[in-house]
Design a protein around this motif. Structure first.
Motif, mmCIF file in Angstrom:
data_model
loop_
_atom_site.group_PDB
_atom_site.id
_atom_site.type_symbol
_atom_site.label_atom_id
_atom_site.label_comp_id
_atom_site.label_asym_id
_atom_site.label_seq_id
_atom_site.Cartn_x
_atom_site.Cartn_y
_atom_site.Cartn_z
ATOM 1 N N VAL A 1 40.311 42.498 49.741
ATOM 2 C CA VAL A 1 39.608 43.160 48.654
ATOM 3 C C VAL A 1 38.309 43.703 49.232
ATOM 4 O O VAL A 1 37.609 42.989 49.951
ATOM 5 C CB VAL A 1 39.296 42.161 47.511
ATOM 6 N N GLY A 2 38.005 44.959 48.939
ATOM 7 C CA GLY A 2 36.772 45.580 49.408
ATOM 8 C C GLY A 2 35.778 45.713 48.272
ATOM 9 O O GLY A 2 36.141 46.141 47.174
ATOM 10 N N LEU A 3 34.520 45.352 48.540
ATOM 11 C CA LEU A 3 33.467 45.414 47.539
ATOM 12 C C LEU A 3 32.373 46.383 47.980
ATOM 13 O O LEU A 3 31.923 46.331 49.129
ATOM 14 C CB LEU A 3 32.846 44.024 47.338
ATOM 15 N N TRP A 4 31.969 47.278 47.081
ATOM 16 C CA TRP A 4 30.826 48.142 47.347
ATOM 17 C C TRP A 4 29.564 47.288 47.412
ATOM 18 O O TRP A 4 29.322 46.483 46.521
ATOM 19 C CB TRP A 4 30.633 49.152 46.231
ATOM 20 N N ILE A 5 28.753 47.498 48.439
ATOM 21 C CA ILE A 5 27.481 46.791 48.619
ATOM 22 C C ILE A 5 26.383 47.841 48.743
ATOM 23 O O ILE A 5 26.542 48.831 49.468
ATOM 24 C CB ILE A 5 27.519 45.919 49.903
ATOM 25 N N ASP A 6 25.268 47.625 48.068
ATOM 26 C CA ASP A 6 24.206 48.643 48.104
ATOM 27 C C ASP A 6 23.396 48.623 49.400
ATOM 28 O O ASP A 6 22.836 49.643 49.784
ATOM 29 C CB ASP A 6 23.300 48.555 46.877
ATOM 30 N N ASP A 7 23.332 47.496 50.101
ATOM 31 C CA ASP A 7 22.583 47.401 51.359
ATOM 32 C C ASP A 7 23.336 46.443 52.285
ATOM 33 O O ASP A 7 23.067 45.243 52.319
ATOM 34 C CB ASP A 7 21.159 46.898 51.085
ATOM 35 N N VAL B 1 34.322 47.153 42.811
ATOM 36 C CA VAL B 1 35.452 47.104 43.737
ATOM 37 C C VAL B 1 35.582 48.463 44.415
ATOM 38 O O VAL B 1 35.665 49.497 43.750
ATOM 39 C CB VAL B 1 36.765 46.740 43.010
ATOM 40 N N GLN B 2 35.601 48.456 45.732
ATOM 41 C CA GLN B 2 35.793 49.682 46.504
ATOM 42 C C GLN B 2 37.266 49.884 46.818
ATOM 43 O O GLN B 2 37.748 50.993 46.805
ATOM 44 C CB GLN B 2 34.967 49.633 47.792
ATOM 45 N N GLN B 3 37.985 48.793 47.122
ATOM 46 C CA GLN B 3 39.392 48.931 47.473
ATOM 47 C C GLN B 3 40.132 47.617 47.352
ATOM 48 O O GLN B 3 39.517 46.548 47.339
ATOM 49 C CB GLN B 3 39.555 49.439 48.903
ATOM 50 N N ILE B 4 41.441 47.749 47.269
ATOM 51 C CA ILE B 4 42.334 46.621 47.510
ATOM 52 C C ILE B 4 43.326 47.094 48.560
ATOM 53 O O ILE B 4 43.660 48.276 48.617
ATOM 54 C CB ILE B 4 43.060 46.116 46.230
ATOM 55 N N ALA B 5 43.735 46.202 49.420
ATOM 56 C CA ALA B 5 44.670 46.547 50.489
ATOM 57 C C ALA B 5 45.899 45.671 50.350
ATOM 58 O O ALA B 5 45.798 44.449 50.292
ATOM 59 C CB ALA B 5 44.018 46.355 51.848
ATOM 60 N N ILE B 6 47.045 46.329 50.291
ATOM 61 C CA ILE B 6 48.314 45.640 50.078
ATOM 62 C C ILE B 6 49.175 45.842 51.307
ATOM 63 O O ILE B 6 49.366 46.971 51.768
ATOM 64 C CB ILE B 6 48.997 46.192 48.822
ATOM 65 N N PHE C 1 33.495 56.039 40.936
ATOM 66 C CA PHE C 1 34.235 54.897 40.416
ATOM 67 C C PHE C 1 35.684 54.862 40.935
ATOM 68 O O PHE C 1 36.488 54.061 40.488
ATOM 69 C CB PHE C 1 34.205 54.891 38.885
ATOM 70 N N LYS C 2 35.984 55.727 41.895
ATOM 71 C CA LYS C 2 37.322 55.735 42.502
ATOM 72 C C LYS C 2 37.523 54.436 43.275
ATOM 73 O O LYS C 2 36.629 53.968 43.978
ATOM 74 C CB LYS C 2 37.449 56.929 43.442
ATOM 75 N N VAL C 3 38.694 53.839 43.135
ATOM 76 C CA VAL C 3 39.053 52.633 43.868
ATOM 77 C C VAL C 3 40.217 52.980 44.788
ATOM 78 O O VAL C 3 41.228 53.522 44.341
ATOM 79 C CB VAL C 3 39.447 51.484 42.907
ATOM 80 N N GLU C 4 40.059 52.682 46.079
ATOM 81 C CA GLU C 4 41.148 52.878 47.035
ATOM 82 C C GLU C 4 42.183 51.780 46.883
ATOM 83 O O GLU C 4 41.831 50.620 46.661
ATOM 84 C CB GLU C 4 40.629 52.758 48.475
ATOM 85 N N VAL C 5 43.433 52.153 47.050
ATOM 86 C CA VAL C 5 44.516 51.185 47.192
ATOM 87 C C VAL C 5 45.192 51.547 48.504
ATOM 88 O O VAL C 5 45.818 52.604 48.622
ATOM 89 C CB VAL C 5 45.516 51.235 46.010
ATOM 90 N N ASP C 6 44.998 50.696 49.517
ATOM 91 C CA ASP C 6 45.559 50.942 50.841
ATOM 92 C C ASP C 6 46.899 50.241 50.956
ATOM 93 O O ASP C 6 46.996 49.040 50.726
ATOM 94 C CB ASP C 6 44.602 50.441 51.926
#
Length: 163
Positions: free
Chosen positions: A87-93, A13-18, A61-66
């Motif tokens: 919800v934001g997900l880290w993608i390698d490519d 998980v890269q982020q969640i936005a509220i 491993f930091k997760v953003e909360v917007d």
């Protein structure tokens, strides 16, 4: 479908936005009460958003909360209309992921791959499917975020997979 046939990995998980009508009320809970660190702000007329970028954790491993409020509650996108905006997900490519998913009927939101508020390349999976693209977020907007090399490496070490 085997994992080896997929040309990308979802790392974490890269982020969640509220979203809310007043980000100061969101700050009261997330920053004042829960102790998240306020990292910065982002404002965009085009995206109709005034957001505070907060964080949980550190390093790769930091997760953003917007915490987001609309600049104009009458305009679209209505970032406050659903409290869990996306919800934001880290993608390698990211380019490989977009090509592979689109070829298999996944619907993307307009805008293509572009730079996001945190400076990473992003794109969004549309929350609703249609006849042309029958696979979507089933009501959830999903952001795919290109992970920088240090994040790819850290998640690879954690999972014991090759970077």
């Amino acid at each position: 479908m085997s994992v080896s046939s997929r040309p990308f990995r979802v790392l974490g998980v890269q982020q969640i936005a509220i979203g809310g009508s007043d980000k100061l009320r969101l700050q009261k809970l997330w920053v004042d009460m829960l102790g998240l660190e306020l990292m910065g702000t982002f404002r965009s007329e085009r995206e109709n958003v005034d957001e505070d970028i907060c964080a949980i954790g550190s390093g790769p491993f930091k997760v953003e909360v917007d915490l987001m409020q609309p600049l104009d509650p009458q305009k679209k996108p209505a970032v406050h209309a659903t409290p869990l905006n996306h919800v934001g997900l880290w993608i390698d490519d990211l380019p490989a992921a977009v090509d592979w998913l689109a070829a298999r009927g996944v619907r993307f939101a307009p805008g293509g791959i572009r730079q996001g508020a945190a400076g990473f390349d992003i794109t969004f999976l549309h929350p609703k499917a249609n006849d042309e693209f029958p696979i979507a977020g089933e009501g959830v907007l999903i952001e795919l975020v290109q992970a920088p090399p240090e994040v790819v490496s850290a998640f690879s070490r954690l999972a014991g997979a090759p970077a």
